[in-house]
Design an enzyme around this catalytic site. Structure first.
Site, PDB file in Angstrom:
ATOM      1  CB  CYS A   1      -0.817   0.016   1.283  1.00 48.98           C
ATOM      2  SG  CYS A   1      -1.373  -1.591   1.795  1.00 48.98           S
TER       3      CYS A   1
ATOM      4  NE  ARG B   1       3.824   2.436  -1.960  1.00 42.39           N
ATOM      5  CZ  ARG B   1       5.082   2.044  -2.017  1.00 42.39           C
ATOM      6  NH1 ARG B   1       5.903   2.614  -2.857  1.00 42.39           N
ATOM      7  NH2 ARG B   1       5.511   1.081  -1.247  1.00 42.39           N
TER       8      ARG B   1
ATOM      9  CD1 TRP C   1      -3.295  -3.656  -5.715  1.00 51.80           C
ATOM     10  CD2 TRP C   1      -2.085  -5.196  -4.644  1.00 51.80           C
ATOM     11  NE1 TRP C   1      -3.094  -4.707  -6.569  1.00 51.80           N
ATOM     12  CE2 TRP C   1      -2.362  -5.673  -5.943  1.00 51.80           C
ATOM     13  CE3 TRP C   1      -1.344  -6.011  -3.787  1.00 51.80           C
ATOM     14  CZ2 TRP C   1      -1.910  -6.901  -6.406  1.00 51.80           C
ATOM     15  CZ3 TRP C   1      -0.906  -7.248  -4.242  1.00 51.80           C
ATOM     16  CH2 TRP C   1      -1.174  -7.681  -5.548  1.00 51.80           C
TER      17      TRP C   1
ATOM     18  CG  ASN D   1       3.696  -0.649   2.431  1.00 48.10           C
ATOM     19  OD1 ASN D   1       4.678  -0.114   1.973  1.00 48.10           O
ATOM     20  ND2 ASN D   1       3.181  -1.712   1.884  1.00 48.10           N
ATOM     21  N   GLY D   2       2.894  -3.553   4.307  1.00 48.20           N
ATOM     22  CA  GLY D   2       3.752  -4.736   4.475  1.00 48.20           C
ATOM     23  C   GLY D   2       2.939  -5.919   4.951  1.00 48.20           C
TER      24      GLY D   2
ATOM     25  CD  GLU E   1       7.670  -4.917 -21.400  1.00 47.38           C
ATOM     26  OE1 GLU E   1       7.750  -5.911 -20.670  1.00 47.38           O
ATOM     27  OE2 GLU E   1       7.167  -3.836 -21.024  1.00 47.38           O
TER      28      GLU E   1
ATOM     29  CE  LYS F   1       3.840  -2.687 -20.008  1.00 46.28           C
ATOM     30  NZ  LYS F   1       5.156  -3.076 -19.613  1.00 46.28           N
TER      31      LYS F   1
ATOM     32  CD  GLU G   1       1.381  -4.271 -17.138  1.00 46.91           C
ATOM     33  OE1 GLU G   1       1.368  -4.444 -15.924  1.00 46.91           O
ATOM     34  OE2 GLU G   1       2.378  -3.852 -17.745  1.00 46.91           O
TER      35      GLU G   1
ATOM     36  CG  HIS H   1       8.439 -27.185 -31.087  1.00 45.53           C
ATOM     37  ND1 HIS H   1       8.869 -28.385 -31.596  1.00 45.53           N
ATOM     38  CD2 HIS H   1       9.279 -26.245 -31.567  1.00 45.53           C
ATOM     39  CE1 HIS H   1       9.950 -28.192 -32.326  1.00 45.53           C
ATOM     40  NE2 HIS H   1      10.214 -26.899 -32.338  1.00 45.53           N
TER      41      HIS H   1
ATOM     42  CE  LYS I   1       5.515   2.300 -12.029  1.00 47.18           C
ATOM     43  NZ  LYS I   1       5.509   1.806 -13.421  1.00 47.18           N
TER      44      LYS I   1
HETATM   45  O1  M6R Z   1       9.713  -1.847  -9.903  1.00 45.78           O
HETATM   46  P1  M6R Z   1      10.131  -3.089 -10.671  1.00 45.78           P
HETATM   47  O2  M6R Z   1      10.775  -2.794 -11.973  1.00 45.78           O
HETATM   48  O3  M6R Z   1      10.947  -4.017  -9.829  1.00 45.78           O
HETATM   49  O4  M6R Z   1       8.755  -3.824 -10.966  1.00 45.78           O
HETATM   50  C1  M6R Z   1       8.733  -5.079 -11.561  1.00 45.78           C
HETATM   51  C2  M6R Z   1       7.351  -5.439 -12.030  1.00 45.78           C
HETATM   52  O5  M6R Z   1       6.445  -5.460 -10.973  1.00 45.78           O
HETATM   53  C3  M6R Z   1       6.838  -4.454 -13.095  1.00 45.78           C
HETATM   54  O6  M6R Z   1       7.713  -4.374 -14.177  1.00 45.78           O
HETATM   55  C4  M6R Z   1       5.466  -4.895 -13.592  1.00 45.78           C
HETATM   56  O7  M6R Z   1       5.563  -6.085 -14.297  1.00 45.78           O
HETATM   57  C5  M6R Z   1       4.818  -3.810 -14.443  1.00 45.78           C
HETATM   58  N1  M6R Z   1       3.418  -3.754 -14.151  1.00 45.78           N
HETATM   59  C6  M6R Z   1       4.979  -4.041 -15.908  1.00 45.78           C
HETATM   60  O8  M6R Z   1       4.342  -3.085 -16.674  1.00 45.78           O
END
Ligand code: M6R
Length: 585
Positions: free
Chosen positions: A5, A30, A77, A103-104, A465, A469, A472, A488, A580
């Site tokens: 959070c 967050r 979160w 947070n944690g 990648e 994108k 997500e 395969h 994030k």
């Molecule tokens: O802050 P970080 O780069 O360690 O985060 C890693 C992943 O959580 C982050 O890249 C996540 O996959 C993103 N939502 C991708 O867009």
């Protein structure tokens, strides 16, 4: 119930409500399941909290009243358990004298809860966090507030950044262990928050806390002691970052604003201190084993890094941070870990480097957020200098992470990077006409349920990648494969009009022949390449330029994912179920 959070606290001579509302909104990336605030007013603690986004809940409950000069806020979160008003923070003790935000994860909360229940405490939530308020209450029967907090914090296991207020004292007490907490200080004002982004509109004087730092905030006064080491001095750092840069301005979403910054971001990432880069290169050459460790998009940057370093003759093992544990027996003092993270707070990455450190490995990292746990716990780090990235989807920071790996590759191979040329090409890829073309492609894909993506070598990394994108933020199922691998098994899923995005790179003939295989099963082919090919149903033109193609090919895909999310009616900045910074294991 664990969570990750954003938390913020303020005590000072200004309006705490306005400050913590603005601050908590800057932490919403967050987590955004539920939100709450606590203020002290006329000797009472007032709590307002509910499920929903900050603006919605504020509209319903009005966080700006009653006005106070001390308060806490929390945006949540949930990782498991329900998202309910009762589970939202802040949490109170039985007598409503103490309020906490956390947070944690408190790993031993069940044990503590049982102990407290036997002592007559009643719990209102299913959270792990609520035990903190009751534990402080329990110790407050015997010692003063500060000492009660110390005793309570000493019993906690797990990860925690906690802020506490008490209805009778004009102070905030806090602690951090493995979850971030930054302190801000001005004349007559003190702040604490999960990251500097929340504090920058109010102060530039920041203190980055260490694990087990216990902090007492009063108006303009900060006292810190470490619960393990005792008395400690923590430096006040002056951080000069343009806050303007962090505003959304006229853009509909942060994601598109951040993508459009990529040309400058690329250039800034390459502007590194020569000596620091030299240290990286020396260590890479010296190490007997090299692991590249990260999660999500940063892992894809590592994968790209492994291809680039292999081209330079260096073997590395890219590994998803949460899988690192399985490789511990292979880690020793001759091992170099290169950890990559935008936030520098990803729990899986931090756990991996901590375990590697215990085995005497060297930890070098590539990070965006200065002052994050990863920068503090690494032997060396390079900052990618991408600026704040607010959108949950990593875009510009991926470009910056790639730029660092391109830089390492260029140093190892003595192959120069033509910064200006690459920058110009990025700008072209982001131009209005290019974006309009992508919008047309998005129109064609917006109602599809599945997309398959293929590439070979560096283009395979781009396919991975791009798929992440698309998944997500647009919630379309997207799966990436090495061009040679799809036959395969997965080719069984290709039927008439299944969208297949094909990235053409150095192994052009081979990938085109893999494309023929898809086309023969009815695949609708979207080619991402320098030249148009007969087999493409749609063509997305990108420059072909060796290693830099990693950058050129992903940009239209970021734009495509963005557009798909918008067309399908989703908020690309705050995708469902995500946050994030993933600060839980
Ligand atoms: O802050 P970080 O780069 O360690 O985060 C890693 C992943 O959580 C982050 O890249 C996540 O996959 C993103 N939502 C991708 O867009």
């Amino acid at each position: 119930m664990s969570k990750m959070c954003g938390i913020i606290g303020y005590v000072g001579n200004k309006n705490a409500n306005e400050i913590i509302l603005k601050g908590i909104k800057r932490l919403e990336y967050r987590g955004y399941d539920s939100v709450g605030v606590a203020f002290v007013k006329d000797g009472k603690i007032i709590i307002k909290k509910d499920v929903g986004r900050i603006d919605e809940v504020h509209k319903k409950l009005n966080f700006l009243e009653p006005e106070s000069n001390i308060g806490l806020a929390h945006t949540r979160w949930a990782t498991h358990g329900s998202v309910t008003k009762g589970n939202a923070h802040p949490h109170l003790d039985c007598n409503e004298k103490i309020a906490i935000v956390h947070n944690g994860i408190i790993e031993n909360y069940q044990e503590i809860k049982e102990f407290l229940k036997k002592r007559g405490h009643e719990f209102k939530s299913q959270t792990d966090s609520e035990v903190i308020a009751h534990l402080i209450e329990e110790f407050s029967r015997r010692v003063d507030f500060e000492n009660a907090c110390k005793k309570a914090f000493s019993m906690l296991q797990g990860s925690f950044a906690v802020l506490v207020i008490n209805k009778d004292e004009e102070k905030i007490i806090g602690i951090r262990k493995d979850s971030p907490l930054v302190i801000g200080i001005n004349e007559n004002e003190s702040f604490a928050a999960s990251d500097i982004y929340a504090l920058l509109p109010f102060t530039r004087n920041l203190i980055f806390l260490h694990n087990y730092d216990f902090v007492v905030l009063e108006k303009g006064k900060v006292r810190i002691e470490n619960l393990i080491e005792g008395k400690v001095e923590r430096e006040v750092e002056r951080i000069d970052i343009n806050v303007e840069e962090t505003d959304k301005k006229d853009f509909h979403h942060y994601m598109i604003k951040e993508i459009l910054e990529e040309a400058d971001v690329f250039e800034r990432a390459l502007n590194q201190d020569e000596l620091k880069v030299k240290k990286f290169i020396e260590e890479i050459k010296k190490a007997k084993k090299i692991f590249l460790v990260a999660a999500g998009t940063s892992y894809h940057a590592c994968l790209a890094g492994s291809y680039l370093l292999a081209k330079a003759g260096i073997f590395t093992r890219p590994i998803i941070a949460s899988e690192f544990n399985n490789f511990l027996n292979a880690i020793d003092e001759d091992t170099l870990i290169i950890a990559v993270s935008q936030s520098g707070e990803t729990a899986d990455v931090l756990e991996a480097i901590r375990k590697a450190k215990e085995r005497k490995a060297k930890i070098f990292s590539i990070v965006n957020v200065y002052g994050s746990s990863l920068t503090r716990e690494s032997d060396e780090f390079l900052l990618i200098n991408a600026g704040f990235e607010i959108s949950v989807a990593a875009t510009k920071t991926y470009i910056a992470e790639l730029a660092i790996f391109l830089l390492l590759h260029s140093k190892l191979t003595n192959k120069k990077i033509n910064k200006e040329e690459i920058k110009a090409k990025i700008l072209d890829l982001l131009s209005r006409s290019r974006r309009e073309h992508i919008e047309k492609v998005a129109e064609l894909l917006k109602d599809k349920q599945h997309v398959f993506l293929i590439g070979r070598g560096l283009e395979y990394v781009t396919a991975l990648e791009a798929a992440l994108k698309i998944k997500e933020i647009s919630y379309i199922h997207a799966e990436a494969f090495p061009g040679g691998e799809i036959k395969h098994g997965t080719i069984a899923l290709i039927e008439k009009d299944t969208p297949c995005i094909v990235f053409v790179g150095e192994e052009k003939e081979k990938i085109l022949s893999n494309t023929e295989e898809l086309k023969a099963r009815g695949g609708f082919i979207i080619g991402v390449s320098e030249q148009n090919e007969r087999i493409f149903d749609i063509w997305i033109k990108v420059p072909q330029d060796g290693e830099a193609s990693l950058i050129y090919q992903i940009i239209p895909m970021q734009l495509l994912a963005y557009r798909l999310a918008v067309l399908r009616g989703f908020d690309p900045d705050k995708p469902r179920n995500l946050a994030k910074s993933v600060t839980v294991l």
